[in-house]
Design an enzyme around this catalytic site. Structure first.
Site, PDB file in Angstrom:
ATOM      1  N   LYS A  35       0.862  -1.184   0.000  1.00  0.00           N
ATOM      2  CA  LYS A  35       0.000   0.000   0.000  1.00  0.00           C
ATOM      3  C   LYS A  35       0.896   1.231   0.000  1.00  0.00           C
ATOM      4  CE  LYS A  35      -1.977   1.860   3.673  1.00  0.00           C
ATOM      5  NZ  LYS A  35      -1.950   3.318   3.681  1.00  0.00           N
ATOM      6  N   ASP A  62      -3.340   4.439  -1.717  1.00  0.00           N
ATOM      7  CA  ASP A  62      -4.270   4.877  -0.664  1.00  0.00           C
ATOM      8  C   ASP A  62      -4.240   6.401  -0.540  1.00  0.00           C
ATOM      9  OD1 ASP A  62      -5.815   5.003   1.674  1.00  0.00           O
ATOM     10  OD2 ASP A  62      -4.135   4.483   2.975  1.00  0.00           O
ATOM     11  N   LYS A  64      -7.247   8.240  -0.665  1.00  0.00           N
ATOM     12  CA  LYS A  64      -8.534   8.623  -0.045  1.00  0.00           C
ATOM     13  C   LYS A  64      -9.092   9.911  -0.633  1.00  0.00           C
ATOM     14  CE  LYS A  64      -7.339   6.568   4.444  1.00  0.00           C
ATOM     15  NZ  LYS A  64      -5.885   6.420   4.405  1.00  0.00           N
ATOM     16  N   ASP A  67     -13.523  14.995  -3.037  1.00  0.00           N
ATOM     17  CA  ASP A  67     -13.611  16.330  -3.665  1.00  0.00           C
ATOM     18  C   ASP A  67     -14.899  16.353  -4.488  1.00  0.00           C
ATOM     19  OD1 ASP A  67     -12.975  18.868  -4.786  1.00  0.00           O
ATOM     20  OD2 ASP A  67     -10.841  18.400  -4.680  1.00  0.00           O
ATOM     21  N   THR A 123     -10.176   4.152  11.094  1.00  0.00           N
ATOM     22  CA  THR A 123      -9.986   3.364  12.323  1.00  0.00           C
ATOM     23  C   THR A 123      -9.337   4.194  13.443  1.00  0.00           C
ATOM     24  OG1 THR A 123      -8.136   2.430  11.085  1.00  0.00           O
ATOM     25  CG2 THR A 123      -9.989   0.985  11.495  1.00  0.00           C
ATOM     26  N   ARG A 213       2.733  -0.598  10.759  1.00  0.00           N
ATOM     27  CA  ARG A 213       3.744  -0.572  11.821  1.00  0.00           C
ATOM     28  C   ARG A 213       4.034  -1.921  12.452  1.00  0.00           C
ATOM     29  NH1 ARG A 213       0.913   4.777  14.044  1.00  0.00           N
ATOM     30  NH2 ARG A 213      -0.804   3.581  13.162  1.00  0.00           N
TER      31      ARG A 213
END
Ligand code: C5P
Length: 241
Positions: A35, A62, A64, A67, A123, A213
Site C-alpha cells: 500500500k 491509498d 482517499k 472532492d 480506524t 507498523r
C-alpha cells in the site's frame, strides 16, 4: 476485468522511495502486495509506482480522494493510467462522487480497471470523535453500515472499515471488506482506536488486511509479514479441536 484483493497489503509508510525499496529488499519482501499512501506518494510522485511495478508489486494507492465529483473523476483517470491495482475514496464524498470515481477509473484504465474501495470511518476515529467533532449523532456501526450500503449502489467494489464493522458490511452488502488497524495480541495501538488481531479479522469476514507498523517496526519484519498472513489465512487449531 476486475482483479481480486490480495489477503495482505504492507503499508509502505516510509519517507522516501529509496527507504521503502531498501526495506523490502533487505527483508526479502520484494514482490509482495503493498500500500502506497500519502506520505510516500506526495514525496515521490508516480515514479515510486513505476519502481514498485518493475519489482512485481501489486499496488494499493491509498490517497482517499474526497472532492467534487468531476475533480475526482479526472483525478481517477490519471491514477488508473498508472496501472495501479487498488485505489480509494472517502464514502463521505457522497454517491455522485463515488460513481464519478468509478467512471474515471474506467476511462483511464490500461489493462485492468483498478479495484475501487470506499473508506467508511477511519480506524483512528471513535464514537466520541463522531459526536463531538463531526456532530454525527448515530452509533458508529450504523454509520459504517449506511455508508457501505450507499457505496454498494455506486459501482464501488469494497470498503475500508475496522474489523469490528467487517461483519456488518459482509452481512448487508455485496462488498469486499479491507481492514486496517491490525495488531498482534499485546501490540502497541499507536494512533489507532479500533484494533483487532488477524484471526479476529478472518472470523469477522474480512477479505483483506492492511498492516503497517506491526511489520515495519518488528524485529524481524519478513517473519512478521508471514506470521500475520498465515494467522489470517489459516484456521487456528483451537477453533476445531
Ligand atoms: O501502522 P498501521 O498498521 O496502523 O497502518 C495502517 C495503515 O492503513 C496506514 O497507512 C493508514 O494510513 C491506513 N489506513 C488506516 N485506516 C483507514 C484507512 C487506511 O489506518 N481507514
Amino acid at each position: 476485468m476486475l482483479k481480486k484483493l490480495k489477503p495482505l497489503y504492507f503499508a509502505l509508510d516510509f519517507q522516501t522511495g529509496d527507504e521503502a525499496l531498501d526495506f523490502l529488499e533487505r527483508h526479502h519482501l520484494t514482490g509482495i502486495p503493498v500500500k502506497v499512501g500519502m506520505e510516500l506518494f506526495y514525496k515521490e510522485g508516480p515514479s515510486i509506482i513505476h519502481r514498485l511495478k518493475e519489482n512485481g508489486h501489486e499496488i494499493f494507492l491509498d490517497l482517499k480522494l474526497h472532492d467534487i465529483p468531476e475533480t475526482v473523476r479526472r483525478a481517477m483517470r490519471g491514477l488508473a493510467s498508472m496501472n495501479i491495482d487498488v485505489v480509494n475514496v472517502h464514502a463521505q464524498g457522497g454517491e455522485e462522487m463515488m460513481r464519478s470515481a468509478k467512471l474515471g477509473l474506467e476511462e483511464g484504465a490500461q489493462d485492468h480497471v483498478p479495484i475501487l474501495l470506499a473508506v467508511t470511518i477511519l480506524t483512528s476515529s471513535d464514537q466520541k470523535m463522531l459526536e463531538e467533532e463531526l456532530l454525527i449523532d448515530h452509533p458508529l456501526t450504523d454509520v459504517v453500515k449506511h455508508y457501505g450500503t450507499r457505496a454498494d449502489k455506486c459501482g464501488v467494489d469494497g470498503v475500508v472499515c475496522s474489523v469490528e464493522e467487517a461483519e456488518i458490511i459482509k452481512k448487508h452488502t455485496a462488498l469486499a471488506a479491507l481492514t486496517p488497524g491490525i495488531r498482534l495480541p499485546g501490540g502497541e495501538k499507536h494512533d489507532q482506536k479500533r484494533v483487532a488481531t488477524p484471526e479476529k479479522a478472518r472470523e469477522n469476514g474480512s477479505d483483506a488486511m492492511v498492516v503497517g507498523r506491526a511489520i515495519r517496526d518488528a524485529e524481524k519484519p519478513g517473519e512478521m509479514y508471514r506470521k500475520i498472513k498465515e494467522a489470517f489465512q489459516h484456521e487456528s487449531i483451537n477453533t476445531h479441536p
